[in-house]
Design an enzyme around this catalytic site. Structure first.
Site, PDB file in Angstrom:
ATOM      1  N   LYS A   5      -8.559 -20.630   8.574  1.00 30.38           N
ATOM      2  CA  LYS A   5      -7.263 -20.698   9.261  1.00 30.38           C
ATOM      3  C   LYS A   5      -7.312 -21.672  10.435  1.00 30.38           C
ATOM      4  O   LYS A   5      -8.393 -22.109  10.855  1.00 30.38           O
ATOM      5  CB  LYS A   5      -6.861 -19.287   9.688  1.00 30.38           C
ATOM      6  N   TYR A  15       2.330 -16.185   1.417  1.00 33.30           N
ATOM      7  CA  TYR A  15       2.460 -14.907   2.117  1.00 33.30           C
ATOM      8  C   TYR A  15       3.784 -14.205   1.806  1.00 33.30           C
ATOM      9  O   TYR A  15       4.206 -13.327   2.572  1.00 33.30           O
ATOM     10  CB  TYR A  15       2.308 -15.120   3.626  1.00 33.30           C
ATOM     11  N   PHE A  74       5.254  -8.905  11.431  1.00 29.17           N
ATOM     12  CA  PHE A  74       4.270  -9.939  11.765  1.00 29.17           C
ATOM     13  C   PHE A  74       4.432 -11.225  10.940  1.00 29.17           C
ATOM     14  O   PHE A  74       3.700 -12.185  11.149  1.00 29.17           O
ATOM     15  CB  PHE A  74       2.843  -9.387  11.622  1.00 29.17           C
ATOM     16  N   ARG A 101     -14.283 -11.293   0.702  1.00 36.63           N
ATOM     17  CA  ARG A 101     -13.603 -10.291   1.545  1.00 36.63           C
ATOM     18  C   ARG A 101     -14.640  -9.503   2.368  1.00 36.63           C
ATOM     19  O   ARG A 101     -14.399  -9.179   3.527  1.00 36.63           O
ATOM     20  CB  ARG A 101     -12.789  -9.314   0.695  1.00 36.63           C
ATOM     21  N   THR A 147      -9.079  -6.881   8.221  1.00 34.51           N
ATOM     22  CA  THR A 147      -8.025  -7.736   8.792  1.00 34.51           C
ATOM     23  C   THR A 147      -8.079  -7.781  10.324  1.00 34.51           C
ATOM     24  O   THR A 147      -7.934  -8.844  10.922  1.00 34.51           O
ATOM     25  CB  THR A 147      -6.650  -7.205   8.330  1.00 34.51           C
ATOM     26  N   ARG A 149     -15.054 -12.156  10.755  1.00 33.52           N
ATOM     27  CA  ARG A 149     -14.052 -11.692  11.725  1.00 33.52           C
ATOM     28  C   ARG A 149     -14.713 -10.876  12.834  1.00 33.52           C
ATOM     29  O   ARG A 149     -14.321 -10.973  14.002  1.00 33.52           O
ATOM     30  CB  ARG A 149     -12.976 -10.883  10.996  1.00 33.52           C
ATOM     31  N   ASN A 168      -7.396 -14.390  12.695  1.00 40.26           N
ATOM     32  CA  ASN A 168      -8.589 -13.748  12.130  1.00 40.26           C
ATOM     33  C   ASN A 168      -9.380 -14.669  11.201  1.00 40.26           C
ATOM     34  O   ASN A 168     -10.093 -14.210  10.311  1.00 40.26           O
ATOM     35  CB  ASN A 168      -8.213 -12.416  11.481  1.00 40.26           C
ATOM     36  N   HIS A 211      -8.772 -16.445   5.291  1.00 44.09           N
ATOM     37  CA  HIS A 211      -8.077 -15.744   4.218  1.00 44.09           C
ATOM     38  C   HIS A 211      -8.946 -15.796   2.977  1.00 44.09           C
ATOM     39  O   HIS A 211      -9.542 -16.838   2.688  1.00 44.09           O
ATOM     40  CB  HIS A 211      -6.724 -16.399   3.896  1.00 44.09           C
ATOM     41  N   GLU A 232      -2.671 -17.734  -6.132  1.00 35.32           N
ATOM     42  CA  GLU A 232      -2.923 -18.589  -4.965  1.00 35.32           C
ATOM     43  C   GLU A 232      -3.574 -19.918  -5.372  1.00 35.32           C
ATOM     44  O   GLU A 232      -3.275 -20.964  -4.783  1.00 35.32           O
ATOM     45  CB  GLU A 232      -3.824 -17.840  -3.976  1.00 35.32           C
TER      46      GLU A 232
HETATM   47  P1  GTP Z   1      -5.277 -12.633   4.602  1.00 35.14           P
HETATM   48  O1  GTP Z   1      -6.571 -12.944   3.982  1.00 35.14           O
HETATM   49  O2  GTP Z   1      -4.816 -13.608   5.632  1.00 35.14           O
HETATM   50  O3  GTP Z   1      -4.245 -12.363   3.541  1.00 35.14           O
HETATM   51  O4  GTP Z   1      -5.582 -11.283   5.414  1.00 35.14           O
HETATM   52  P2  GTP Z   1      -5.740  -9.829   4.852  1.00 35.14           P
HETATM   53  O5  GTP Z   1      -5.679  -9.826   3.355  1.00 35.14           O
HETATM   54  O6  GTP Z   1      -6.927  -9.234   5.510  1.00 35.14           O
HETATM   55  O7  GTP Z   1      -4.445  -9.129   5.441  1.00 35.14           O
HETATM   56  P3  GTP Z   1      -2.958  -9.063   4.849  1.00 35.14           P
HETATM   57  O8  GTP Z   1      -2.824  -9.846   3.590  1.00 35.14           O
HETATM   58  O9  GTP Z   1      -2.544  -7.645   4.839  1.00 35.14           O
HETATM   59  O10 GTP Z   1      -2.125  -9.780   6.014  1.00 35.14           O
HETATM   60  C1  GTP Z   1      -2.068 -11.188   6.089  1.00 35.14           C
HETATM   61  C2  GTP Z   1      -2.249 -11.609   7.511  1.00 35.14           C
HETATM   62  O11 GTP Z   1      -1.157 -11.115   8.281  1.00 35.14           O
HETATM   63  C3  GTP Z   1      -3.495 -11.038   8.194  1.00 35.14           C
HETATM   64  O12 GTP Z   1      -4.621 -11.841   8.010  1.00 35.14           O
HETATM   65  C4  GTP Z   1      -3.071 -11.019   9.641  1.00 35.14           C
HETATM   66  O13 GTP Z   1      -3.256 -12.309  10.217  1.00 35.14           O
HETATM   67  C5  GTP Z   1      -1.600 -10.735   9.553  1.00 35.14           C
HETATM   68  N1  GTP Z   1      -1.358  -9.305   9.705  1.00 35.14           N
HETATM   69  C6  GTP Z   1      -1.489  -8.349   8.773  1.00 35.14           C
HETATM   70  N2  GTP Z   1      -1.186  -7.139   9.260  1.00 35.14           N
HETATM   71  C7  GTP Z   1      -0.840  -7.352  10.547  1.00 35.14           C
HETATM   72  C8  GTP Z   1      -0.418  -6.510  11.588  1.00 35.14           C
HETATM   73  O14 GTP Z   1      -0.284  -5.301  11.444  1.00 35.14           O
HETATM   74  N3  GTP Z   1      -0.154  -7.115  12.787  1.00 35.14           N
HETATM   75  C9  GTP Z   1      -0.280  -8.445  12.964  1.00 35.14           C
HETATM   76  N4  GTP Z   1       0.002  -8.974  14.154  1.00 35.14           N
HETATM   77  N5  GTP Z   1      -0.680  -9.274  11.996  1.00 35.14           N
HETATM   78  C10 GTP Z   1      -0.956  -8.737  10.811  1.00 35.14           C
HETATM   79 MG    MG Z   2      -4.120 -10.773   2.282  1.00 35.76          MG
END
Ligand code: GTP
Ligand code: MG
Length: 136
Positions: free
Chosen positions: A9, A50, A58, A86, A92, A103, A113, A116, A127
């Site tokens: 990122k 996304y 968010f 992962r 996350t 992370r 974070n 991805h 993707e």
């Molecule tokens: P990605 O690999 O980026 O997809 O992360 P992830 O799979 O661990 O999380 P997810 O797909 O649920 O959410 C995508 C992104 O949205 C996360 O990496 C965070 O940056 C953001 N995000 C998710 N949940 C929250 C939340 O509750 N609060 C905030 N501020 N950001 C969030």
């Molecule tokens: Mg995700």
């Protein structure tokens, strides 16, 4: 064997952590990086990527952050890479992520974070088509 779409990122690029993160992926036995590109993501690409989060509180700050500078997009191939990247990344929320994970070692803010990684084979195929159409 599996393929995963990984994004380093904008925070990882700005902080000069891409080499460190790529090293961790490269060192896993039998994994290969089969595509790699530095690029700045546009709104359309981010909406596709996304889309599942559209409407969540968010979402807007997330896509704004993801467009705030270049990312490094990679395709990683190998045994159990989807689960494996992962696991390298950690949860996350970086504060919940154990030291030793990407992370956990480098992150504090949920949005920033660092990485991805595709969360299932279905997500990976979807993707990969967005980021490397015609190449994978
Ligand atoms: P990605 O690999 O980026 O997809 O992360 P992830 O799979 O661990 O999380 P997810 O797909 O649920 O959410 C995508 C992104 O949205 C996360 O990496 C965070 O940056 C953001 N995000 C998710 N949940 C929250 C939340 O509750 N609060 C905030 N501020 N950001 C969030
Ligand atoms: Mg995700």
């Amino acid at each position: 064997t599996q393929r995963s779409l990984v994004l380093l990122k904008p925070d990882a690029v700005r902080r000069g952590l891409t080499g460190e993160i790529i090293s961790r992926i490269e060192r896993k036995a039998g994994w290969q990086i089969t595509a790699l590109e530095l690029r700045t993501l546009d709104a359309e690409t981010l909406e596709q990527h996304y889309g599942e989060h559209k409407g969540k509180p968010f979402y807007e700050p997330l896509v704004e952050f993801m467009a705030s500078g270049p990312v490094v997009a990679l395709v990683v191939e190998g045994e159990r890479v989807i689960e494996g990247v992962r696991a390298l990344a950690g949860p996350t929320d970086p504060i919940a992520a154990a030291p030793g994970s990407i992370r956990g070692d480098y992150g504090v803010i949920v949005r920033e974070n660092l990485i991805h990684a595709s969360d299932s084979e279905e997500s990976a195929e979807r993707e990969l088509k967005i980021f490397f159409p015609g190449r994978v």
